[in-house]
Design a protein around this motif. Sequence first.
Motif, PDB file in Angstrom:
ATOM      1  N   CYS A   1       0.723  -1.276   0.068  1.00 46.93           N
ATOM      2  CA  CYS A   1      -0.061   0.027   0.028  1.00 46.93           C
ATOM      3  C   CYS A   1       0.782   1.344   0.010  1.00 46.93           C
ATOM      4  O   CYS A   1       1.832   1.122   0.902  1.00 46.93           O
ATOM      5  N   SER A   2       0.454   2.304  -0.666  1.00 46.15           N
ATOM      6  CA  SER A   2       1.149   3.270  -0.586  1.00 46.15           C
ATOM      7  C   SER A   2       0.063   4.545  -0.732  1.00 46.15           C
ATOM      8  O   SER A   2      -1.220   4.131  -0.607  1.00 46.15           O
ATOM      9  N   ALA A   3       0.586   5.701  -0.560  1.00 46.77           N
ATOM     10  CA  ALA A   3      -0.566   7.055  -0.446  1.00 46.77           C
ATOM     11  C   ALA A   3      -1.297   6.936  -1.781  1.00 46.77           C
ATOM     12  O   ALA A   3      -2.284   7.646  -1.615  1.00 46.77           O
ATOM     13  N   ARG A   4      -0.829   6.427  -2.834  1.00 54.25           N
ATOM     14  CA  ARG A   4      -1.731   6.422  -4.171  1.00 54.25           C
ATOM     15  C   ARG A   4      -2.534   5.377  -4.083  1.00 54.25           C
ATOM     16  O   ARG A   4      -3.331   5.114  -5.326  1.00 54.25           O
ATOM     17  N   THR A   5      -2.471   4.502  -3.221  1.00 50.39           N
ATOM     18  CA  THR A   5      -3.429   3.093  -3.446  1.00 50.39           C
ATOM     19  C   THR A   5      -4.841   3.678  -3.226  1.00 50.39           C
ATOM     20  O   THR A   5      -5.156   4.191  -2.012  1.00 50.39           O
ATOM     21  N   LYS A   6      -5.543   3.313  -4.071  1.00 47.82           N
ATOM     22  CA  LYS A   6      -7.330   3.592  -3.964  1.00 47.82           C
ATOM     23  C   LYS A   6      -8.099   2.242  -4.059  1.00 47.82           C
ATOM     24  O   LYS A   6      -9.219   2.316  -3.753  1.00 47.82           O
ATOM     25  N   ALA A   7      -7.548   1.137  -4.500  1.00 50.15           N
ATOM     26  CA  ALA A   7      -8.640   0.130  -4.635  1.00 50.15           C
ATOM     27  C   ALA A   7      -8.027  -1.193  -4.352  1.00 50.15           C
ATOM     28  O   ALA A   7      -6.468  -1.198  -4.670  1.00 50.15           O
ATOM     29  N   ILE A   8      -8.581  -2.225  -4.301  1.00 55.02           N
ATOM     30  CA  ILE A   8      -8.155  -3.674  -4.157  1.00 55.02           C
ATOM     31  C   ILE A   8      -9.035  -4.259  -5.364  1.00 55.02           C
ATOM     32  O   ILE A   8     -10.207  -4.408  -5.313  1.00 55.02           O
ATOM     33  N   LEU A   9      -8.274  -5.233  -6.302  1.00 56.63           N
ATOM     34  CA  LEU A   9      -8.954  -5.987  -6.944  1.00 56.63           C
ATOM     35  C   LEU A   9      -8.746  -7.494  -6.797  1.00 56.63           C
ATOM     36  O   LEU A   9      -7.694  -7.915  -7.077  1.00 56.63           O
ATOM     37  N   VAL A  10      -9.641  -8.159  -5.961  1.00 56.45           N
ATOM     38  CA  VAL A  10      -9.729  -9.291  -5.460  1.00 56.45           C
ATOM     39  C   VAL A  10      -9.779 -10.298  -6.584  1.00 56.45           C
ATOM     40  O   VAL A  10     -10.694  -9.944  -7.447  1.00 56.45           O
ATOM     41  N   VAL A  11      -9.109 -11.445  -6.581  1.00 54.70           N
ATOM     42  CA  VAL A  11      -9.614 -12.694  -7.440  1.00 54.70           C
ATOM     43  C   VAL A  11      -9.779 -13.754  -6.824  1.00 54.70           C
ATOM     44  O   VAL A  11      -8.964 -14.175  -5.685  1.00 54.70           O
ATOM     45  N   HIS A  12     -10.935 -14.432  -6.924  1.00 51.58           N
ATOM     46  CA  HIS A  12     -11.100 -15.729  -6.151  1.00 51.58           C
ATOM     47  C   HIS A  12     -10.687 -17.031  -7.090  1.00 51.58           C
ATOM     48  O   HIS A  12     -11.203 -17.512  -8.034  1.00 51.58           O
ATOM     49  N   LEU A  13      -9.232 -17.165  -7.101  1.00 49.78           N
ATOM     50  CA  LEU A  13      -8.500 -17.914  -8.011  1.00 49.78           C
ATOM     51  C   LEU A  13      -8.866 -19.237  -7.771  1.00 49.78           C
ATOM     52  O   LEU A  13      -8.809 -19.858  -6.582  1.00 49.78           O
ATOM     53  N   TYR A  14      -8.896 -20.056  -9.002  1.00 47.80           N
ATOM     54  CA  TYR A  14      -9.293 -21.457  -8.808  1.00 47.80           C
ATOM     55  C   TYR A  14     -10.652 -21.730  -8.341  1.00 47.80           C
ATOM     56  O   TYR A  14     -11.301 -22.882  -8.553  1.00 47.80           O
ATOM     57  N   GLY A  15     -11.425 -20.725  -8.004  1.00 46.38           N
ATOM     58  CA  GLY A  15     -12.888 -21.068  -7.541  1.00 46.38           C
ATOM     59  C   GLY A  15     -13.042 -20.772  -6.096  1.00 46.38           C
ATOM     60  O   GLY A  15     -14.163 -21.019  -5.537  1.00 46.38           O
ATOM     61  N   ARG A  16     -11.795 -20.484  -5.556  1.00 46.78           N
ATOM     62  CA  ARG A  16     -11.799 -20.421  -3.801  1.00 46.78           C
ATOM     63  C   ARG A  16     -12.122 -18.763  -3.673  1.00 46.78           C
ATOM     64  O   ARG A  16     -11.086 -18.106  -3.798  1.00 46.78           O
TER      65      ARG A  16
ATOM     66  N   PHE B   1      -8.968  -4.753   5.861  1.00 47.65           N
ATOM     67  CA  PHE B   1      -7.898  -3.966   5.541  1.00 47.65           C
ATOM     68  C   PHE B   1      -8.534  -2.685   4.528  1.00 47.65           C
ATOM     69  O   PHE B   1      -7.925  -1.563   4.757  1.00 47.65           O
ATOM     70  N   ALA B   2      -9.227  -3.123   3.620  1.00 45.44           N
ATOM     71  CA  ALA B   2      -9.778  -2.048   2.715  1.00 45.44           C
ATOM     72  C   ALA B   2     -10.640  -0.894   3.619  1.00 45.44           C
ATOM     73  O   ALA B   2     -10.272   0.279   3.253  1.00 45.44           O
ATOM     74  N   LYS B   3     -11.300  -1.428   4.623  1.00 49.36           N
ATOM     75  CA  LYS B   3     -11.915  -0.491   5.242  1.00 49.36           C
ATOM     76  C   LYS B   3     -11.261   0.439   6.111  1.00 49.36           C
ATOM     77  O   LYS B   3     -11.302   1.663   6.091  1.00 49.36           O
ATOM     78  N   SER B   4     -10.145  -0.297   6.733  1.00 49.94           N
ATOM     79  CA  SER B   4      -9.330   0.859   7.504  1.00 49.94           C
ATOM     80  C   SER B   4      -8.572   1.500   6.750  1.00 49.94           C
ATOM     81  O   SER B   4      -8.000   2.795   7.272  1.00 49.94           O
ATOM     82  N   ARG B   5      -8.383   1.366   5.385  1.00 48.90           N
ATOM     83  CA  ARG B   5      -7.490   2.365   4.549  1.00 48.90           C
ATOM     84  C   ARG B   5      -8.531   3.235   3.751  1.00 48.90           C
ATOM     85  O   ARG B   5      -7.956   3.820   2.879  1.00 48.90           O
ATOM     86  N   GLY B   6      -9.790   3.029   3.740  1.00 47.13           N
ATOM     87  CA  GLY B   6     -10.493   3.758   2.787  1.00 47.13           C
ATOM     88  C   GLY B   6     -10.372   3.195   1.232  1.00 47.13           C
ATOM     89  O   GLY B   6     -10.811   4.117   0.348  1.00 47.13           O
ATOM     90  N   LEU B   7     -10.163   2.024   1.144  1.00 47.36           N
ATOM     91  CA  LEU B   7      -9.976   1.557  -0.389  1.00 47.36           C
ATOM     92  C   LEU B   7     -11.209   0.676  -0.933  1.00 47.36           C
ATOM     93  O   LEU B   7     -11.985   0.173   0.108  1.00 47.36           O
ATOM     94  N   LEU B   8     -11.555   1.164  -2.110  1.00 41.28           N
ATOM     95  CA  LEU B   8     -12.456   0.449  -2.772  1.00 41.28           C
ATOM     96  C   LEU B   8     -12.185  -0.884  -3.116  1.00 41.28           C
ATOM     97  O   LEU B   8     -11.108  -1.453  -3.190  1.00 41.28           O
ATOM     98  N   VAL B   9     -13.344  -2.020  -3.146  1.00 37.45           N
ATOM     99  CA  VAL B   9     -12.771  -3.394  -3.346  1.00 37.45           C
ATOM    100  C   VAL B   9     -13.668  -3.822  -4.503  1.00 37.45           C
ATOM    101  O   VAL B   9     -14.925  -3.443  -4.635  1.00 37.45           O
ATOM    102  N   PHE B  10     -12.949  -4.202  -5.507  1.00 38.90           N
ATOM    103  CA  PHE B  10     -13.634  -4.932  -6.630  1.00 38.90           C
ATOM    104  C   PHE B  10     -13.335  -6.170  -6.747  1.00 38.90           C
ATOM    105  O   PHE B  10     -12.235  -6.834  -6.298  1.00 38.90           O
ATOM    106  N   GLU B  11     -14.219  -7.131  -7.411  1.00 44.75           N
ATOM    107  CA  GLU B  11     -13.831  -8.671  -7.507  1.00 44.75           C
ATOM    108  C   GLU B  11     -13.716  -9.066  -9.015  1.00 44.75           C
ATOM    109  O   GLU B  11     -14.497  -8.716  -9.736  1.00 44.75           O
ATOM    110  N   ASP B  12     -12.900  -9.983  -9.177  1.00 41.37           N
ATOM    111  CA  ASP B  12     -12.530 -10.672 -10.418  1.00 41.37           C
ATOM    112  C   ASP B  12     -13.258 -12.046 -10.121  1.00 41.37           C
ATOM    113  O   ASP B  12     -12.542 -13.004  -9.474  1.00 41.37           O
ATOM    114  N   CYS B  13     -14.445 -12.408 -10.559  1.00 41.81           N
ATOM    115  CA  CYS B  13     -15.060 -13.404 -10.038  1.00 41.81           C
ATOM    116  C   CYS B  13     -15.101 -14.470 -11.320  1.00 41.81           C
ATOM    117  O   CYS B  13     -16.073 -15.553 -11.430  1.00 41.81           O
TER     118      CYS B  13
END
Length: 378
Positions: free
Chosen positions: A125-140, A150-162
């Motif tokens: 994470c840096s000062a420029r980090t604004k989001a996390i793009l999560v991947v549920h890899l292999y179906g997990r 973590f995202a909430k504590s840093r004010g980051l958006l969460v997106f998912e690759d499903c």
Amino acid sequence: MKVPFYTLDYVSKTLGPDLQSAFGNVLDANWFIRGPRCEQFENAFAGYCGVQHAVGVGNGLDALTLMLRAAILQGLLERGDEVLVPANTFIATVLAVTAAGLVPVLVEPERETCNMDPSKLEEACSARTKAILVVHLYGRLADMESIYGFAKSRGLLVFEDCAQAHGAQLPDGCRAGSFGRAAAFSFYPTKNLGALGDAGMVVTDDAELARVVRSLGNYGSSEKYVNRYVGVNSRLDELQAALLLEKLPHLDSWNARRREIAERYRRGVTNPRIVCPVAPAAPESHVYHLFVVQCDRRDDLQAFLAARGIETLVHYPIPPHLQQAYTEPSGSEPLPEMRHGALPVAESLARCVLSLPMGPGLSDDEVAYVIDSLNEFV
Ligand SMILES: *Cc1c(COP(=O)(O)O)cnc(C)c1O
């Protein structure tokens, strides 16, 4: 015996007549793009995921890219913002981030689950980090509790690759696609829910984000010949939507069969050289798009199985950060982590992972044969 990696014809055979009649209905309706079937499937899939809105697009990569571009157009993100992305993923996840004008920062996987390691988020994470793009890899499902916390504590958006996780859910019923601001799905033919061609979808509770994605996929236009955004042509066509509508009611039972096969592998494989994926605490949080074992002599094991007629694949032999597209990008400097040795866990997984045959069409006899063969490897 010959055991193919994946038998696509299983679904076509079991649902043949339903798919034929769905096709016939589209042919008779003479309406092929942006019609009632797309809308029906969007509603059905949004309901399945437990979200308010779904927008059909051309494929999974477009779903990811348009989701991120929409977030920028909405003012949730700015071009140049950093997005945390797992280092161990299919290249499309990273391609979407760079295509949207965002900067991917790769996060090492956990060796056991192969998913993004929540304990590595802090240092990435840096000062420029604004989001996390999560991947549920292999179906997990990734560790959403830790990542979301973590995202909430840093004010980051969460997106998912499903793209690999259709139907994966927590004990409380929360499904892949409902954890973040928005999520992208692929319906590539071999995914757990697959079209008979390319197709994808963005799902979200954010009505404005859904509206922008729909517009972006239609030349940036919501009103004919009025273009608000620099859009693209990426839409879910009526035929694919009609076929997906037939398949969706079967997804849960196909996933259940995948879990059953995974349990057979896990119980049956006793060879200490071969490490099966650990079972998740909540069984339904894994839909086994892939069953990926680890073996320090992976290439020998793959050849050994091939000699016995068993087809296996490697997901993935070259991690995104070592692909030439990123190590020698045209017109820009590579990012600091885009070099050998920068992400040792991801690099070591690339050398030892092997995906076994998996899919609802795999028979118990085939699974038993694969298990016996794995146990004979020395
Ligand atoms: C398949 C896949 C995609 C891309 O989907 P397409 O429909 O092939 O564009 C993206 N991310 C992951 C993790 C995938 O497995």
